[in-house]
Design a protein around this motif. Structure first.
Motif, PDB file in Angstrom:
ATOM      1  N   GLY A  96       0.874  -1.087   0.022  1.00 13.23           N
ATOM      2  CA  GLY A  96       0.053   0.022   0.019  1.00 13.23           C
ATOM      3  C   GLY A  96       0.969   1.235   0.196  1.00 13.23           C
ATOM      4  N   VAL A  97       2.081   1.123  -0.414  1.00 15.10           N
ATOM      5  CA  VAL A  97       2.901   2.029  -0.324  1.00 15.10           C
ATOM      6  C   VAL A  97       2.392   3.456  -1.329  1.00 15.10           C
ATOM      7  N   GLN A  98       1.945   2.932  -2.624  1.00 14.18           N
ATOM      8  CA  GLN A  98       1.456   4.142  -3.645  1.00 14.18           C
ATOM      9  C   GLN A  98       0.262   4.747  -2.890  1.00 14.18           C
ATOM     10  N   VAL A  99      -0.668   3.944  -2.361  1.00 12.82           N
ATOM     11  CA  VAL A  99      -1.751   4.580  -1.739  1.00 12.82           C
ATOM     12  C   VAL A  99      -1.511   5.623  -0.239  1.00 12.82           C
ATOM     13  N   ALA A 100      -0.435   5.149   0.411  1.00 11.52           N
ATOM     14  CA  ALA A 100       0.317   5.824   1.267  1.00 11.52           C
ATOM     15  C   ALA A 100       0.679   7.328   0.829  1.00 11.52           C
ATOM     16  N   MET A 101       1.352   7.221  -0.079  1.00 10.68           N
ATOM     17  CA  MET A 101       1.793   8.444  -0.954  1.00 10.68           C
ATOM     18  C   MET A 101       0.760   9.452  -1.461  1.00 10.68           C
ATOM     19  N   VAL A 102      -0.369   8.629  -2.141  1.00  9.27           N
ATOM     20  CA  VAL A 102      -1.419   9.504  -2.522  1.00  9.27           C
ATOM     21  C   VAL A 102      -2.186  10.183  -1.326  1.00  9.27           C
ATOM     22  N   VAL A 103      -2.473   9.495  -0.505  1.00  5.18           N
ATOM     23  CA  VAL A 103      -3.202  10.166   0.772  1.00  5.18           C
ATOM     24  C   VAL A 103      -2.456  11.258   1.502  1.00  5.18           C
ATOM     25  N   THR A 104      -1.235  11.048   1.703  1.00  2.00           N
ATOM     26  CA  THR A 104      -0.255  11.847   2.425  1.00  2.00           C
ATOM     27  C   THR A 104      -0.217  13.322   1.369  1.00  2.00           C
ATOM     28  N   SER A 105       0.011  13.001   0.136  1.00  6.40           N
ATOM     29  CA  SER A 105       0.137  14.085  -0.901  1.00  6.40           C
ATOM     30  C   SER A 105      -1.099  14.842  -0.979  1.00  6.40           C
ATOM     31  N   MET A 106      -2.174  14.402  -0.965  1.00  6.07           N
ATOM     32  CA  MET A 106      -3.547  15.132  -1.244  1.00  6.07           C
ATOM     33  C   MET A 106      -3.653  15.762   0.107  1.00  6.07           C
ATOM     34  N   LEU A 107      -3.513  15.343   1.334  1.00  7.64           N
ATOM     35  CA  LEU A 107      -3.819  16.116   2.389  1.00  7.64           C
ATOM     36  C   LEU A 107      -2.776  17.210   2.675  1.00  7.64           C
ATOM     37  N   GLY A 140       7.406   7.564  -6.104  1.00 12.54           N
ATOM     38  CA  GLY A 140       7.581   8.922  -6.138  1.00 12.54           C
ATOM     39  C   GLY A 140       6.660   9.357  -7.223  1.00 12.54           C
ATOM     40  N   LEU A 141       5.911   8.897  -8.051  1.00 10.98           N
ATOM     41  CA  LEU A 141       5.251   9.405  -9.308  1.00 10.98           C
ATOM     42  C   LEU A 141       3.777   9.467  -8.684  1.00 10.98           C
ATOM     43  N   PRO A 142       3.110   8.634  -7.749  1.00  9.03           N
ATOM     44  CA  PRO A 142       1.870   8.859  -7.183  1.00  9.03           C
ATOM     45  C   PRO A 142       1.852  10.221  -6.427  1.00  9.03           C
ATOM     46  N   MET A 143       2.898  10.392  -5.690  1.00  5.51           N
ATOM     47  CA  MET A 143       3.317  11.635  -4.929  1.00  5.51           C
ATOM     48  C   MET A 143       3.123  12.697  -5.782  1.00  5.51           C
ATOM     49  N   SER A 144       3.673  12.715  -6.965  1.00  6.28           N
ATOM     50  CA  SER A 144       3.779  14.303  -7.723  1.00  6.28           C
ATOM     51  C   SER A 144       2.589  14.324  -8.555  1.00  6.28           C
ATOM     52  N   ILE A 145       1.937  13.089  -8.923  1.00  7.60           N
ATOM     53  CA  ILE A 145       0.859  13.435  -9.569  1.00  7.60           C
ATOM     54  C   ILE A 145      -0.434  13.858  -8.786  1.00  7.60           C
ATOM     55  N   ALA A 146      -0.463  13.158  -7.364  1.00  4.63           N
ATOM     56  CA  ALA A 146      -1.341  13.804  -6.473  1.00  4.63           C
ATOM     57  C   ALA A 146      -1.192  15.198  -6.362  1.00  4.63           C
ATOM     58  N   LEU A 147      -0.050  15.632  -5.862  1.00  2.87           N
ATOM     59  CA  LEU A 147       0.407  17.127  -5.851  1.00  2.87           C
ATOM     60  C   LEU A 147       0.095  17.981  -6.981  1.00  2.87           C
ATOM     61  N   SER A 148       0.181  17.599  -8.193  1.00  2.96           N
ATOM     62  CA  SER A 148      -0.062  18.513  -9.394  1.00  2.96           C
ATOM     63  C   SER A 148      -1.575  18.702  -9.404  1.00  2.96           C
ATOM     64  N   THR A 149      -2.195  17.485  -9.079  1.00  6.63           N
ATOM     65  CA  THR A 149      -3.901  17.711  -9.142  1.00  6.63           C
ATOM     66  C   THR A 149      -4.331  18.867  -7.994  1.00  6.63           C
ATOM     67  N   MET A 150      -3.795  18.560  -6.949  1.00  2.43           N
ATOM     68  CA  MET A 150      -4.197  19.596  -5.802  1.00  2.43           C
ATOM     69  C   MET A 150      -3.754  21.013  -6.160  1.00  2.43           C
ATOM     70  N   HIS A 151      -2.512  21.102  -6.808  1.00  3.83           N
ATOM     71  CA  HIS A 151      -2.113  22.570  -6.917  1.00  3.83           C
ATOM     72  C   HIS A 151      -2.695  23.265  -8.146  1.00  3.83           C
ATOM     73  N   SER A 152      -3.155  22.465  -9.364  1.00  5.11           N
ATOM     74  CA  SER A 152      -3.659  22.973 -10.505  1.00  5.11           C
ATOM     75  C   SER A 152      -5.265  23.150 -10.277  1.00  5.11           C
ATOM     76  N   PHE A 153      -5.819  22.246  -9.494  1.00  4.45           N
ATOM     77  CA  PHE A 153      -7.474  22.237  -9.563  1.00  4.45           C
ATOM     78  C   PHE A 153      -8.104  23.224  -8.629  1.00  4.45           C
ATOM     79  N   LEU A 154      -7.529  23.283  -7.476  1.00  4.82           N
ATOM     80  CA  LEU A 154      -8.093  23.821  -6.216  1.00  4.82           C
ATOM     81  C   LEU A 154      -7.480  25.026  -5.563  1.00  4.82           C
ATOM     82  N   PRO A 155      -8.540  25.959  -5.110  1.00  7.29           N
ATOM     83  CA  PRO A 155      -7.765  26.997  -4.325  1.00  7.29           C
ATOM     84  C   PRO A 155      -7.560  26.523  -3.010  1.00  7.29           C
ATOM     85  N   PRO A 156      -6.733  27.226  -2.152  1.00  9.35           N
ATOM     86  CA  PRO A 156      -6.086  28.426  -2.294  1.00  9.35           C
ATOM     87  C   PRO A 156      -5.176  28.777  -3.080  1.00  9.35           C
ATOM     88  N   HIS A 157      -4.503  27.760  -4.102  1.00  5.30           N
ATOM     89  CA  HIS A 157      -3.469  27.908  -4.795  1.00  5.30           C
ATOM     90  C   HIS A 157      -3.688  29.063  -5.644  1.00  5.30           C
TER      91      HIS A 157
END
Length: 445
Positions: A96-107, A140-157
């Motif tokens: 579940g290491v990828q899920v861990a990265m996605v959850v952590t990165s999105m939060l 590392g890739l799940p981390m980067s993808i999750a962060l890219s999504t949050m940064h691009s889609f959502l305020p307060p970015h």
């Protein structure tokens, strides 16, 4: 034709770096000068345009990346990163290491810039790679993808917030609707992309100097409370400032103070000071040892910052060369859905200029007159523009170089991985926006 100039410049850059093996910093500057000449920027102004581009880009990123890298290295050399990585493994298991990265990165990524969150989380990803023996991109890739999504889609970015102001959209509703799109789309791509054959064929190594090579025994590592506390300290400061800004209006010394400590450079500087003490004298490490960790991180970051700065110069030459004005003029009057038009203009600008900020600001200005008579929810227009601005990240995007250098990829490999995932995110994001807009129309009937 301006867009032809952009296409040729990208091809020349790829040739210089892949066939001729020219250093990325030099190649970017050389191509930027060539584009400036072709686009008619006066000779005497080209050096200033390059300097402004480098200064603006490095000024935005050097403090964030430099301080974040130092915090990460101090945590790595003290065993704090390994402590957090170990607990993630305990909670999610090796599978579940990828899920861990996605959850952590999105939060963490909901309120933090891509670069800031990337620098904070990547030491944990590196440690997980070393501890589990998994491939770097697998973790590392799940981390980067999750962060890219949050940064691009959502305020307060910054991008979504700026567009929300242009369209007079509710920041809170934009965030609420955006989460329904960003979370499933980002998680889907984050878990699928590392499994694609062309990604699995790549096996880059962790760049030297960015993570400790030592494996700590349990008694040698700081406690989980201190480890998580330091890692989350900048998240609390930055998120607190963002929430305060959205929830309050007016001006007061307290609000200015909250904004000050919640700015990324100050938050990371305070975090570094806390890390130096918490993972230094508090656990018996000398300040000289902690300073050595900081120096090692700074040395490892030097070339990364140079390449990112040169990417900023390339971007600035494209902007000063009138590319965005040309696209704005050409797309004026297109008779298609306002949502699709907003997304498409943002995509074209993103491809041509590399700057998501320029893309969203210009695209929102072009389609703003259509909003009044289009019967479209302004929050959906914000999300459409922001989805488009993530597409086709390539060599004129400084974030592309951060991704490439940290994951030790060639230019072609980085294009195969990052350019494709950002494009699919943009397309699926548009589909999500259209679906939510349709649902809102049905509910309002």
């Amino acid at each position: 034709m301006p867009l032809l100039v952009v296409g040729i410049s990208v091809l020349v850059l790829l040739l210089l770096m892949t066939k001729l093996k020219l250093n990325g910093f030099a190649a970017l500057l050389l191509v930027a000068v060539g584009v400036g000449l072709v686009r008619g920027i006066p000779l005497e102004k080209i050096p200033d345009v390059l300097s402004e581009g480098i200064g603006g880009q490095v000024g935005d990123t050097m403090l964030t990346i430099g301080l974040g890298a130092m915090v990460g290295r101090v945590m790595g050399d003290s065993g704090a990163a390994q402590r957090i990585a170990g607990k993630l493994l305990d909670a999610f298991g090796p599978r579940g290491v990828q899920v861990a990265m996605v959850v952590t990165s999105m939060l963490i990524g909901v309120t933090m810039f891509y670069e800031v969150a990337f620098i904070i989380i990547v030491p944990i990803a590196f440690t997980l790679v070393r501890v589990t023996g998994a491939k770097l991109l697998w973790v590392g890739l799940p981390m980067s993808i999750a962060l890219s999504t949050m940064h691009s889609f959502l305020p307060p970015h910054p991008g979504p917030t700026a567009v929300a102001a242009t369209f007079h959209a509710s920041v809170g509703l934009t965030l609420f609707y955006g989460l329904f799109i960003a979370v499933p789309v980002g998680a889907l791509i984050a878990l699928v992309w590392p499994r694609l054959p062309f990604v699995r064929a790549m096996n880059p190594s962790i760049p030297p100097g960015l993570v400790s090579e030592r494996v700590f025994e349990d008694e040698e590592m700081p406690g989980l409370g201190w480890s998580l506390g330091v890692a989350l300290f900048p998240v609390v400061l930055i998120a607190g400032a963002a929430v305060t800004d959205m929830a309050t209006s007016g001006s007061s010394p307290f609000l200015h103070f909250v904004a000050f400590i919640g700015s990324a450079p100050i938050a990371l500087l305070l975090t570094l000071l806390l890390a130096v003490w918490a993972f230094g004298p508090r656990i018996g490490r000398s300040l000289a040892e902690v300073s050595a960790s900081c120096n090692s991180a700074a040395q490892a970051m030097a070339m990364i910052l140079l390449v990112i700065g040169a990417g900023g110069a390339f971007k600035n030459v494209l902007v000063e060369g009138g590319i965005s004005d040309y696209i704005k003029d050409q797309t004026h009057g297109w008779s298609i859905s306002p949502i699709v038009l907003a997304w498409l203009i943002a995509v074209i600008l993103r491809v041509a200029l590399g700057s998501a900020t320029v893309a969203v600001v210009t695209a929102s200005g072009v389609v703003l007159p259509l909003l009044a008579g289009g019967g479209v929810h302004p929050e959906m227009m914000v999300l459409a523009v922001c989805c488009g601005s993530i597409a086709f990240s390539h060599v004129n995007d400084p974030g592309f170089w951060l991704f490439k250098e940290y994951f030790d990829l060639s230019v072609v490999e980085a294009i195969k991985v990052r350019t494709t995932y950002t494009t699919v995110l943009a397309v699926l994001g548009l589909g999500g926006v259209l679906a939510v807009e349709r649902a809102l129309d049905v509910l309002s009937l």
